[in-house]
Design a protein around this motif. Sequence first.
Motif, PDB file in Angstrom:
ATOM      1  N   THR A   2       0.874  -1.198  -0.179  1.00 53.91           N
ATOM      2  CA  THR A   2       0.099  -0.139  -0.088  1.00 53.91           C
ATOM      3  C   THR A   2       0.961   1.224   0.041  1.00 53.91           C
ATOM      4  O   THR A   2       2.206   0.919   0.169  1.00 53.91           O
ATOM      5  CB  THR A   2      -1.001   0.139   1.155  1.00 53.91           C
ATOM      6  OG1 THR A   2      -0.282   0.049   2.459  1.00 53.91           O
ATOM      7  CG2 THR A   2      -1.914  -1.235   1.055  1.00 53.91           C
ATOM      8  N   ALA A   3       0.150   2.437  -0.088  1.00 54.75           N
ATOM      9  CA  ALA A   3       1.069   3.846  -0.284  1.00 54.75           C
ATOM     10  C   ALA A   3       1.366   4.241   1.228  1.00 54.75           C
ATOM     11  O   ALA A   3       0.597   3.704   1.989  1.00 54.75           O
ATOM     12  CB  ALA A   3       0.058   4.634  -1.089  1.00 54.75           C
ATOM     13  N   PRO A   4       2.130   4.877   1.159  1.00 56.81           N
ATOM     14  CA  PRO A   4       2.299   5.455   2.661  1.00 56.81           C
ATOM     15  C   PRO A   4       1.368   6.297   3.108  1.00 56.81           C
ATOM     16  O   PRO A   4       0.275   6.701   2.271  1.00 56.81           O
ATOM     17  CB  PRO A   4       3.615   6.388   2.414  1.00 56.81           C
ATOM     18  CG  PRO A   4       3.889   6.473   0.955  1.00 56.81           C
ATOM     19  CD  PRO A   4       3.084   5.690   0.364  1.00 56.81           C
ATOM     20  N   ARG A   9      -6.220  10.697   0.205  1.00 54.24           N
ATOM     21  CA  ARG A   9      -7.224   9.777  -0.242  1.00 54.24           C
ATOM     22  C   ARG A   9      -7.903  10.515  -1.277  1.00 54.24           C
ATOM     23  O   ARG A   9      -8.283  11.549  -0.800  1.00 54.24           O
ATOM     24  CB  ARG A   9      -7.906   8.892   0.766  1.00 54.24           C
ATOM     25  CG  ARG A   9      -6.966   8.072   1.765  1.00 54.24           C
ATOM     26  CD  ARG A   9      -7.602   7.856   2.989  1.00 54.24           C
ATOM     27  NE  ARG A   9      -6.852   6.822   3.797  1.00 54.24           N
ATOM     28  CZ  ARG A   9      -7.187   6.063   4.779  1.00 54.24           C
ATOM     29  NH1 ARG A   9      -8.374   5.803   5.003  1.00 54.24           N
ATOM     30  NH2 ARG A   9      -6.300   5.542   5.602  1.00 54.24           N
ATOM     31  N   GLY A  10      -8.512   9.580  -2.229  1.00 55.73           N
ATOM     32  CA  GLY A  10      -9.677  10.109  -3.101  1.00 55.73           C
ATOM     33  C   GLY A  10     -10.979  10.241  -2.278  1.00 55.73           C
ATOM     34  O   GLY A  10     -11.095   9.673  -1.227  1.00 55.73           O
TER      35      GLY A  10
END
Length: 54
Positions: A2-4, A9-10
């Motif tokens: 996952t991203a940091p 977030r969208g």
Amino acid sequence: MTAPSSSPRGEHTPRTGARWETELRWTGERLVDDQAPEPQPNRATRRAARRRKR
């Protein structure tokens, strides 16, 4: 992987039926002029102060 967690977030659409309800209410705040005299304490406040002095 996952991203940091610092990545943005969208946005997502809310649940069906969930919405913000806005209600304007008076919070009891009052504007007091700086030049106005200090208000006199009421009887209960005076009695409490006297009790505390003892």
